[in-house]
Structures are given as C-alpha cells and as structure tokens.
Design a protein around this motif. Structure first.
Motif, PDB file in Angstrom:
ATOM      1  N   LEU A 404      -9.156  -6.553   0.115  1.00 34.71           N
ATOM      2  CA  LEU A 404      -8.292  -6.995  -0.232  1.00 34.71           C
ATOM      3  C   LEU A 404      -9.145  -7.006  -2.101  1.00 34.71           C
ATOM      4  CD1 LEU A 404      -6.347  -9.734   1.722  1.00 34.71           C
ATOM      5  CD2 LEU A 404      -5.882  -7.634   1.420  1.00 34.71           C
ATOM      6  N   ARG A 405     -10.116  -6.773  -2.686  1.00 34.59           N
ATOM      7  CA  ARG A 405     -10.828  -6.534  -3.549  1.00 34.59           C
ATOM      8  C   ARG A 405     -10.152  -5.730  -4.407  1.00 34.59           C
ATOM      9  NH1 ARG A 405     -13.197 -10.936  -5.011  1.00 34.59           N
ATOM     10  NH2 ARG A 405     -14.579  -9.463  -6.591  1.00 34.59           N
ATOM     11  N   ASN A 406     -10.577  -5.405  -5.279  1.00 36.19           N
ATOM     12  CA  ASN A 406      -9.912  -3.943  -6.610  1.00 36.19           C
ATOM     13  C   ASN A 406     -11.314  -2.646  -6.364  1.00 36.19           C
ATOM     14  OD1 ASN A 406     -11.892  -5.301  -8.394  1.00 36.19           O
ATOM     15  ND2 ASN A 406     -10.514  -5.730  -9.489  1.00 36.19           N
ATOM     16  N   ASP A 407     -11.798  -3.342  -5.735  1.00 35.68           N
ATOM     17  CA  ASP A 407     -13.365  -1.893  -6.100  1.00 35.68           C
ATOM     18  C   ASP A 407     -13.178  -1.279  -4.538  1.00 35.68           C
ATOM     19  OD1 ASP A 407     -13.348  -1.588  -8.750  1.00 35.68           O
ATOM     20  OD2 ASP A 407     -15.373  -3.857  -8.757  1.00 35.68           O
ATOM     21  N   GLY A 408     -13.779  -0.012  -5.064  1.00 35.50           N
ATOM     22  CA  GLY A 408     -14.495   0.525  -3.673  1.00 35.50           C
ATOM     23  C   GLY A 408     -13.581   1.075  -2.647  1.00 35.50           C
ATOM     24  N   LEU A 409     -13.531   2.339  -1.991  1.00 41.50           N
ATOM     25  CA  LEU A 409     -13.256   2.693  -1.261  1.00 41.50           C
ATOM     26  C   LEU A 409     -13.507   2.278   0.544  1.00 41.50           C
ATOM     27  CD1 LEU A 409     -10.225   4.955   0.193  1.00 41.50           C
ATOM     28  CD2 LEU A 409     -12.730   6.451  -0.237  1.00 41.50           C
ATOM     29  N   ALA A 444      -2.718  -6.346  -2.759  1.00 41.05           N
ATOM     30  CA  ALA A 444      -3.386  -6.561  -2.787  1.00 41.05           C
ATOM     31  C   ALA A 444      -3.676  -5.461  -4.539  1.00 41.05           C
ATOM     32  CB  ALA A 444      -4.440  -6.288  -2.418  1.00 41.05           C
ATOM     33  N   TYR A 445      -3.171  -5.927  -5.474  1.00 45.05           N
ATOM     34  CA  TYR A 445      -2.720  -5.819  -6.592  1.00 45.05           C
ATOM     35  C   TYR A 445      -2.860  -6.088  -7.578  1.00 45.05           C
ATOM     36  CZ  TYR A 445      -0.720  -1.742  -4.199  1.00 45.05           C
ATOM     37  OH  TYR A 445      -0.624  -0.997  -2.644  1.00 45.05           O
ATOM     38  N   GLY A 446      -3.066  -5.757  -9.154  1.00 47.58           N
ATOM     39  CA  GLY A 446      -2.963  -6.063 -10.894  1.00 47.58           C
ATOM     40  C   GLY A 446      -4.857  -6.107 -10.140  1.00 47.58           C
ATOM     41  N   ARG A 447      -4.801  -7.482 -11.896  1.00 45.81           N
ATOM     42  CA  ARG A 447      -6.193  -8.283 -12.187  1.00 45.81           C
ATOM     43  C   ARG A 447      -6.921  -8.530 -11.087  1.00 45.81           C
ATOM     44  NH1 ARG A 447      -6.826 -12.209 -16.425  1.00 45.81           N
ATOM     45  NH2 ARG A 447      -4.437 -12.398 -16.188  1.00 45.81           N
ATOM     46  N   GLN A 448      -7.800  -9.345 -11.344  1.00 51.52           N
ATOM     47  CA  GLN A 448      -8.892 -10.061  -9.749  1.00 51.52           C
ATOM     48  C   GLN A 448      -9.446 -11.457 -10.607  1.00 51.52           C
ATOM     49  OE1 GLN A 448     -10.931  -8.135  -6.440  1.00 51.52           O
ATOM     50  NE2 GLN A 448     -12.536  -8.577  -7.339  1.00 51.52           N
ATOM     51  N   MET A 449      -9.081 -12.269 -10.156  1.00 50.12           N
ATOM     52  CA  MET A 449      -9.795 -13.651 -10.933  1.00 50.12           C
ATOM     53  C   MET A 449     -10.664 -14.132  -9.790  1.00 50.12           C
ATOM     54  SD  MET A 449      -6.708 -14.624 -13.015  1.00 50.12           S
ATOM     55  CE  MET A 449      -7.057 -16.460 -13.707  1.00 50.12           C
ATOM     56  N   ASP A 450     -11.682 -14.410 -10.082  1.00 47.11           N
ATOM     57  CA  ASP A 450     -12.240 -15.003  -8.986  1.00 47.11           C
ATOM     58  C   ASP A 450     -12.957 -16.578  -8.905  1.00 47.11           C
ATOM     59  OD1 ASP A 450     -12.981 -12.713  -7.783  1.00 47.11           O
ATOM     60  OD2 ASP A 450     -14.589 -11.769  -8.703  1.00 47.11           O
ATOM     61  N   TYR A 451     -13.399 -17.364  -7.448  1.00 44.63           N
ATOM     62  CA  TYR A 451     -13.494 -18.273  -7.549  1.00 44.63           C
ATOM     63  C   TYR A 451     -14.584 -18.782  -6.327  1.00 44.63           C
ATOM     64  CZ  TYR A 451      -8.549 -18.854  -9.667  1.00 44.63           C
ATOM     65  OH  TYR A 451      -7.562 -19.372 -10.716  1.00 44.63           O
ATOM     66  N   MET A 463      -3.618 -10.442  -9.540  1.00 42.76           N
ATOM     67  CA  MET A 463      -2.394 -10.955  -9.716  1.00 42.76           C
ATOM     68  C   MET A 463      -0.791 -10.405  -9.743  1.00 42.76           C
ATOM     69  SD  MET A 463      -3.252 -13.902 -11.815  1.00 42.76           S
ATOM     70  CE  MET A 463      -2.536 -14.160 -12.551  1.00 42.76           C
ATOM     71  N   GLY A 464      -0.948  -9.261  -9.238  1.00 35.88           N
ATOM     72  CA  GLY A 464       0.413  -7.976  -9.254  1.00 35.88           C
ATOM     73  C   GLY A 464       0.219  -7.113 -10.491  1.00 35.88           C
TER      74      GLY A 464
END
Length: 532
Positions: A404-409, A444-451, A463-464
């Motif tokens: 569900l994160r934007n990096d890696g395969l 699981a698409y778009g810009r990622q914002m971490d908390y 963020m889609g």
C-alpha cells in the motif's frame, strides 16, 4: 473584476484539459511467487495446469506478474528445478527418467503462459545460470582442492583423477542447441570421483571469477559443477538460450538465482542481450544478504532497471516481529533467564523495534525503483536454509507496508496467500492478505503522506489521482492500537470511510477541512476507503 479574472483562468484551464486530457493512471504492479518449497505437483495434477486454472482469480486479486519456478529439466525427478541438468529442455524430452519437469510438460507450460497473457499477467521465469549437475559421463581431469573457508587457498597438490563433467543430452540431441558441455566449460566441482571425496575443487588451469562476492575469499563456487561464464562457448550458448526461452514462453522477465556467485559482467551482458528484444523486460536478482552495502555495490555494476530482492527490509520485518512477541514465563529455577532458550525468542530482549525505522538500511530507502520487497519466499519459509521467522500477526502489517505504499515492487509469497500444508511446519495463509492485494489494485494510488508519530505504529494516506481513488492506512504493533487524524482532501469532506479489513466496525466521517480520525486495533492493520 477579480471574479471575472478567476473565471477566465478556470475556463482556460478547462479548455486545456479538454484539448490535453490527463493520461489514465497506470495500474499498480504486483508480483506473486507461484510456489513454495513443498508445493505438490504430479503427472496427474501438474502445477502448470493448476496455475492455468487460477489465472482469472489471480488477476482479480491484482496480480500482474507471476514468478514461476525453474521450468528447465532438473537432474533429479520431482525436484524443484534448482539442480539444473538441461536449460534447453522445458519438459519436452525423455531425460533423467521423465519427459516433464516436476511442474509439468512443455505443452502444459505453454498453455499456462497463454492463460496468463489472456489474464493480463506477465510471466517471470526463475533462471539458474550458475551451475549444472547430473552429468552424463565422467572424465579424467586435473584439479586441486581449496580451503572451504578461503577458496583462494589451495590445499595439497594437483590431482590426476576422474570427475562427472560431461553433458551430452542424448534425449534432446542437437535440437535448439548443439553444444555439448565438458570440463573446459566449468571452473569447479564438489566431488572427486577418483578419490571418492567431497570438497571444493578447482579444475586445473581455471580460476574463480573475480567479479563475485568476496565472502570466503571468493564466493564464485556455490554447489554442484560451477559454470565458467568467461568461456566463449558458454557465453554464446547462455545468451542464445535467454532469447530463445523468452520468445518460446513470451516471458516478461527473469529471476536470477544466487547472483552473488557468478560473474556480474556476464549477468549485465545477459540482461542487456535479452532486454534488447523485449519491451518492458524485468530482471530480478537474488542476492541473499542483509547488508544493504553489498546489494548497492552489486547494483553499481548493473543497468538502472535491474532489481534485487530487498533482504535488508525482510531482516527488519523479522527483527520487528520478534521484538514485539510476548515474553514467555520466567522459568522456575535459579538459572539466569538470559541463558535459557525458549525456542526462537529468548526471555530477555531489547526494547521493541521502532517502526519509524523499518526502512533504515533497506534497498527500498536507497534504491526504491530497484527494490523487490517481500515477507517470505521458498528460501526463508520454515525448514529452509535461510529461514526468517515472522510472526503470523505481524505479516499483515508487513504486507500492508509492501502493498500500500508507493515504492518498490511487492512480491507476495504463495505460502502466505494459500498456506503451507507440507514440510516441517504447517503455515496458515495470512489473514487479510487478499483484501490488502485488492486494496493495492483498487485504492493505493496518488501522493503519499506519512504520519509516523510513534515507534509502535505507522500511518499514511494515499491521496488518489484524477481517475483512481486513494486510501488511509493505520497499523499498530502494540496492544493498544493506534489513532491518527489524517488529511484525505477537502474533496472528501462529509464522506463516510470504512475499514476494508473489517476489523473496525464504526465509520470515519471526514470533516469540512478534509480530515478524519482513523484508527486500528492492537496488533493489526486497518485500510480505510471512501464508502460513497
């Protein structure tokens, strides 16, 4: 006037978007390893046919790439294929006591590849290019024994002896390849047949490749009969095989077994040779080491598109999982608790792993486009040489990080998706893994914002995009769970968000500023999406 000006800007923007519409967002890639070490397959129920029947289901789960076991003829019946006999036999010829491989015949393999293509799934074949075994004849050779702990140190004198170093492929003949392998095509062996002795032996006149890992002085030799990739006949035959099998099976890529053990110059040349004829070719090397410095050094010799399995991240998952396991009861004795073994976890441990550092020292952190992330595979499952235990409750958390994160395969393991019923330990399928895979496919698409607010939990928002939705993820490794106020966008104001995992029953309402209070239960992960 200001209002008219703003309206003019909006009108011009709308016209630009009509003239130049945004391209569709590409679907997320997801790799599935389609076997575990004890996967059953027989002539009556071959694994290739089983995979063929599963293609629609796998596509629905979001699988876009399928890693298959070595499709080449092995030296021993019913082996998984890492004991390579003939690369040019995909289950077509009567060799080594059978026509098919453990996994099925070439006809069944080709049918499986066709079904995969129909389902939109690319095939990644496991290629074992470092060694051969199951020789057809032995020959007189000269060799020297080397020290197991220092392969550059010769032990004793040159031996005039016999070794199994001739491959004739009588069942295949000269179809596809006319090459017959002999002692000139190898560097080392593990069996002196004349002396009936095991060990590591360097064939006389040969030297280990310098372009390999430096462990044990030189880590060229791994097992069986070690291939000399500098020999021109070997080089030409392997490159020809790479293009042949890619065309024969319509491959999307290859996984290369044990790449630390053979010449990285040859590996790069092989990859470039095959990729030149295949659009979007994927190369994934298996370099099993938790030290990211070694992986980065290896990648410096490869093309930018070459990937490695992220073993350092896997090591972090295992360390985090172990650190949050409950302590066993203190034994009723005077023996110090720190000296008493309680299986895989001891009764004394350091403080819990800070999940905010889960990516530290990983390939994902330094080379995100070259990292293939995993939670388990056939080498790390219970009973295997590289066994890497990760607690069942922690695996959904690890898979959420992968998927569900934007990096890696991400690479999902067959044993985690379907369970392991054979071998030394039964392993249940990972709870919620199918939901996480569908969430990757759909949300699981778009810009990622971490908390990342504390060491016991992680949270982030995707963020889609203009044409695909986003999601919010909260996971916790502690009993109390976690709660995060997170921004999902003003466009979502008033929306009702639900937990796709089904663990948290109440809905989350998004306020007028675009924030929601998202939560998860203890030792779990919740994935939130807009229910409207």
């Amino acid at each position: 006037m200001l209002k008219s000006f703003l309206q003019l800007i909006k009108t011009r923007r709308d016209l630009r978007e009509e003239d130049h519409p945004l391209a569709p967002t590409s679907p997320n890639e997801c790799l599935l390893q389609s076997f575990e070490w004890h996967t059953r397959s027989s002539a009556d129920d071959p694994h290739w046919s089983h995979l063929s029947s599963l293609m629609p289901t796998l596509a629905e789960l979001g699988v876009t790439l399928l890693l298959i076991p070595p499709p080449t003829k092995a030296a021993y019946e019913n082996s998984n294929g890492y004991d390579v006999y003939d690369l040019w036999d995909l289950g077509e010829f009567e060799q080594k006591g059978q026509v098919g491989t453990k996994w099925g015949t070439k006809v069944q393999l080709e049918e499986m590849c066709r079904k995969a293509k129909e389902a939109g799934i690319g095939i990644i074949a496991d290629a074992v290019l470092g060694h051969k075994t199951g020789a057809d004849e032995k020959e007189r050779v000269k060799l020297v024994k080397v020290d197991d702990e220092n392969r550059l140190k010769v032990v004793g004198d040159v031996r005039d002896t016999y070794a199994w170093v001739r491959w004739k492929f009588d069942g295949r003949g000269e179809k596809y390849s006319q090459m017959e392998w002999g002692p000139q095509h190898f560097t080392g062996i593990e069996w002196d047949d004349g002396a009936q002795e095991n060990g590591i032996f360097l064939l006389n006149g040969k030297q280990w490749s310098k372009n390999v890992d430096a462990r044990f002085g030189n880590y060229d030799y791994l097992m069986f009969t070690d291939i000399d990739h500098t020999h021109p006949e070997v080089h030409a035959d392997l490159l020809a095989w790479g293009r042949w099998i890619t065309k024969e099976l319509n491959l999307k890529g290859m996984r290369f077994d044990a790449v630390r053990h053979f010449d990285y110059d040859f590996m790069r040349q092989f990859q470039e040779h095959v990729a030149a004829t295949t659009s979007g070719w994927i190369s994934v090397g298996e370099f099993y080491d938790g030290d990211v410095r070694l992986l980065k050094a290896y990648l410096s010799h490869m093309t930018p598109g070459y990937k490695l399995f992220d073993i350092p991240l896997l090591t972090n998952f295992a360390a985090a999982s172990a650190s949050y396991l409950p302590l066993p009861p203190t034994p009723p004795s005077s023996t110090p608790a720190s000296t008493i073994s309680t299986g895989r976890v001891q009764n004394v441990r350091s403080k819990p792993f800070d999940l905010r550092r889960i990516f530290n020292g990983s390939l994902l952190a330094s080379h995100p486009t070259q990292s293939v992330t995993l939670v388990a595979n056939h080498d790390t499952q219970p009973g295997q040489a590289c066994e890497t235990p990760i607690a069942a409750w922690f695996k959904p958390l690890a898979y959420a990080i992968l998927l569900l994160r934007n990096d890696g395969l991400p690479c999902v393991f067959w044993g985690d998706l379907f369970g392991i019923t054979q071998g030394p330990e039964v392993v249940d399928k990972v709870k919620g893994l199918e939901v996480l895979m569908r969430a990757r496919k759909g949300w699981a698409y778009g810009r990622q914002m971490d908390y990342f607010m504390d060491g016991g939990s992680l949270a982030w928002v995707r963020m889609g995009t203009h044409d695909r939705p986003g999601c919010a993820v909260v996971l916790s490794a502690v009993e109390g769970g976690a709660r995060r106020s997170m921004f999902v966008g003003k466009r979502c104001a008033g929306g009702r968000w639900v937990d796709m995992m089904g663990l948290v029953k109440q809905e989350v309402r998004i306020d007028k500023k675009g924030y929601g209070e998202f939560l998860c239960e203890g030792r779990s992960v919740s994935v939130w999406n807009n229910a409207e």
